[in-house]
Each structure stands twice: as C-alpha cells, then as structure tokens.
Scaffold this active site. Structure first.
Site, PDB file in Angstrom:
ATOM      1  CG  ASP A  16      -1.739  -0.770   0.802  1.00  0.00           C
ATOM      2  OD1 ASP A  16      -2.354  -1.322   0.367  1.00  0.00           O
ATOM      3  OD2 ASP A  16      -2.745  -1.498   2.547  1.00  0.00           O
ATOM      4  N   GLY A  42      -2.994  -5.362   1.402  1.00  0.00           N
ATOM      5  CA  GLY A  42      -3.497  -6.566   0.194  1.00  0.00           C
ATOM      6  C   GLY A  42      -4.868  -7.275   1.426  1.00  0.00           C
ATOM      7  CB  ALA A  45      -1.643  -9.229   3.672  1.00  0.00           C
ATOM      8  CG  ASN A  46      -4.832  -5.729   4.803  1.00  0.00           C
ATOM      9  OD1 ASN A  46      -3.368  -5.516   4.802  1.00  0.00           O
ATOM     10  ND2 ASN A  46      -5.375  -5.075   3.864  1.00  0.00           N
ATOM     11  CG  ASP A 249      -6.947   5.236   7.274  1.00  0.00           C
ATOM     12  OD1 ASP A 249      -7.420   5.167   6.559  1.00  0.00           O
ATOM     13  OD2 ASP A 249      -5.564   4.943   6.716  1.00  0.00           O
ATOM     14  N   GLY A 254     -12.162  -3.664   7.266  1.00  0.00           N
ATOM     15  CA  GLY A 254     -13.126  -4.336   6.822  1.00  0.00           C
ATOM     16  C   GLY A 254     -12.314  -5.662   6.586  1.00  0.00           C
ATOM     17  CG  ASP A 255      -9.175  -6.462   4.456  1.00  0.00           C
ATOM     18  OD1 ASP A 255      -9.821  -6.592   3.936  1.00  0.00           O
ATOM     19  OD2 ASP A 255      -8.661  -5.938   4.147  1.00  0.00           O
ATOM     20  CB  SER A 285      -8.632  -1.347  12.719  1.00  0.00           C
ATOM     21  OG  SER A 285      -9.786  -1.458  11.326  1.00  0.00           O
ATOM     22  N   GLY A 290      -3.098   3.601   8.572  1.00  0.00           N
ATOM     23  CA  GLY A 290      -2.697   2.113   7.783  1.00  0.00           C
ATOM     24  C   GLY A 290      -3.424   1.701   7.830  1.00  0.00           C
TER      25      GLY A 290
HETATM   26  O1  RIB Z   1      -9.395  -3.336   2.028  1.00  0.00           O
HETATM   27  C1  RIB Z   1      -8.032  -2.733   2.352  1.00  0.00           C
HETATM   28  C2  RIB Z   1      -7.047  -3.055   1.590  1.00  0.00           C
HETATM   29  O2  RIB Z   1      -7.238  -3.282  -0.442  1.00  0.00           O
HETATM   30  C3  RIB Z   1      -5.619  -1.887   0.665  1.00  0.00           C
HETATM   31  O3  RIB Z   1      -4.817  -2.878   2.033  1.00  0.00           O
HETATM   32  C4  RIB Z   1      -5.162  -2.433  -0.626  1.00  0.00           C
HETATM   33  O4  RIB Z   1      -3.487  -3.040  -0.752  1.00  0.00           O
HETATM   34  C5  RIB Z   1      -6.457  -2.565  -1.058  1.00  0.00           C
HETATM   35  O5  RIB Z   1      -6.274  -4.606  -0.924  1.00  0.00           O
END
Ligand code: RIB
Length: 312
Positions: A16, A42, A45-46, A249, A254-255, A285, A290
């Site tokens: 990011d 991503g 990954a998140n 932020d 959602g992740d 979060s 970030g």
């Molecule tokens: O959901 C947030 C993510 O969306 C960010 O980390 C970015 O990489 C996109 O995949």
C-alpha cells in the site's frame, strides 16, 4: 489453554502506497500531498494478519511479484509468524500494489493493480492442499481470479472445512458458484453490485441480504460501516450494532472485521458474540493510520472488550 484455531487465507497481498492530501489533483495538475505511508496490505494479507494478531495459527496462499516488494512481503508474513510456505514468487510479474489517497476526513480512494495476485491459480490451491486440509476455516476475497475462489470453495466444501468469502473489491460474480460458502461477507457497495440493488438504508440492506439467501447463499453478513453489520440467515435478519470510536483512517477495517471474525468463530464462540467482537476489532483499527499497522493484538483487544462489552 485450548489449541488456537488454524485459519488459511487464499488471497491477495499488496504493498500500500498511501498519500494524505487536502486537494485531489485535477487532470494535468500537480499538487503537494501532506504525508506518505508505505505499508504491507492487500485484502487477503490484511485478513491473515488480523487473524494472526487475534490469536490464530495462520497460513497464507498467495502469489507475489519478482520485484522489490515480493520477497519483502514474504518476510513480512514470516516475521508475524504466518506460514508463508505457499506464498510463491511469480517470475516476470509485478507485485500487487495499491495507491491509496486519504482526504482530510479520513475517507480513502484505492486503486488496486493486481499484478501477481492474478497469477494465483487452482494449481496453487492443489499444491497447498495438504496445508489447507488442516484449516478450521478458509478465507477468500475477490483480489485473485474468481475461478480460484470458486475452486477453493469446492475444495473446502468437499473436505467439510468452513469457508468465508469476502467479495471485495466489488465485482460481478456467479452466485451459484458462491453458494457453498458458509459465510458471505460483502459491504454495502459490494452487495449492491452483486445483487444489483441499492443498499442505502437498513431496509435496503435487509432486502438485499434476503435476496442473496434466496439465490442460495447460506449466511450473509452485510457490513455497514459505522452502523455495524447485518446478519441474515434462514431464521431472519439481525443488526449487530457498531462501537463508537474516533476514526482517523478506515482503510482495512473490513479486513480487520473478517480476519478477527474467522478466529472468534473458529474458537467456538456463538455467532452473535463473534460478530460483536469483530465489530469492535474493526472499529479499533480505524483509530490508527494504515491497514495491517492499525490492527491490535489479542491482549490489547481483550482489554478493550472488557471496557466496551459492559456497555452493550
Ligand atoms: O482493504 C484495504 C486493502 O485494499 C488495502 O490494503 C489495499 O491493498 C487493497 O487491497
């Protein structure tokens, strides 16, 4: 102490590149931004990092590019104790990247260039099968090819492994192929696009979730930002309200929700408590800048839960 659950994420990894600015440039214009942040992101990954910080054992199945970001992304997983043995480098392809633009209200705009994420194939899922077979829950998103999502879902169903699909970023999908998912977790815009109906009010959200159930989806959790989330199943719909925090932020919230929900559910908590806890994990979060960097660890989460859950 019970054994921690094992969560596998079949999904995306990006880097990011976040800029904070007052003005968004018009065509042909150059403006100064205020701040820049480089971080691992991503959606897949998140979610893996959120699950790991929430206390699970986690494995990631992903593709990264043969550039500066690829090996660094693998090291990031390893440094967090995430099994990255099935995070492979796609030769001659760039890593997934996400330029993120955050305005003074904390609102973000994200452009994802999928790069190597697009190379994650059903063959990669087959290669990771011995690892995936050990999972309590497999989590997927839409930043990898949809055929890989459908393939992984069929694998999970055939092996009796719980599956969670987060259809993000929003795109049209084959609902029949998604119907074996145990949980389908879109936000409002994703639900709108997939169900082709507006989702503004709670009533809209309920109609949309019920439409998805009629189309064969087993359980829908429609996330509604600061309103919380709507759980829908054959027994009816229920709003699980959000927690109020001072958000700076919302990127990655959602992740955070999905990664932590996968863990709470796999630990055997009742579904409603798992969702309520995930609401708090996501809210926390948003109080930091970030994506992965803004996620709390389990010990800090439990302290916050003690404070906030007494107010429910
Ligand atoms: O959901 C947030 C993510 O969306 C960010 O980390 C970015 O990489 C996109 O995949």
């Amino acid at each position: 102490m019970p054994k921690p659950p094992f969560i596998a994420v079949v999904g995306s990894a990006n880097v990011d590149l976040t800029t904070f600015h007052d003005l968004f440039p018009r065509p042909g214009e150059t403006v100064f931004g205020k701040k820049f942040d480089l971080g691992f992101g991503g959606k897949g990954a998140n979610q893996a990092v959120a699950a790991r910080l929430s206390g699970a054992s986690v494995a990631m199945v992903a593709k990264v590019g043969s550039d500066l970001f690829g090996p660094a992304t693998i090291r990031n997983f390893e440094s967090q104790g995430i099994d990255a043995s099935h995070v492979r480098i796609a030769e001659g392809v760039s890593s997934g990247v996400a330029p993120i633009f955050v305005d003074p209200n904390g609102q973000n705009r994200i452009i994802v260039v999928k790069g190597a994420n697009d190379a994650l194939s059903p063959e990669d899922v087959d290669a990771a099968a011995p690892l995936l077979l050990k999972a309590d829950t497999i989590v997927m998103q839409f930043e990898i090819p949809l055929r890989t999502v459908y393939y992984t879902l069929r694998f999970a169903e055939s092996k009796g492994i719980r599956s969670i699909v987060n259809p993000a970023p929003a795109q049209q999908a084959d609902l029949e192929q998604l119907s074996s998912a145990d949980y389908f977790i879109p936000n409002e815009t994703e639900a709108e696009l997939i169900a082709r109906m507006p989702v503004h009010s709670l009533e809209d959200a309920s109609k949309c979730a019920n439409y998805l159930l009629r189309r064969g989806i087993k359980r829908v959790v429609l996330t509604l930002g600061e309103r919380g989330c709507l759980l829908a199943g054959p027994e009816g719909t229920e709003l699980i309200p959000a927690f109020k925090v001072a958000a700076v932020d919302t990127s990655g919230a959602g992740d955070a929700f999905i990664g932590s929900f996968a863990v709470f559910l796999s630990e055997g908590l009742p579904e409603k408590e798992a969702l309520t806890r995930a609401n708090l994990y996501a809210a926390l979060s948003t109080t930091k800048v970030g994506t992965q960097k803004s996620f709390v660890n389990r010990a800090d989460f439990e302290q916050e839960w003690q404070i906030h859950s007494t107010r429910l």
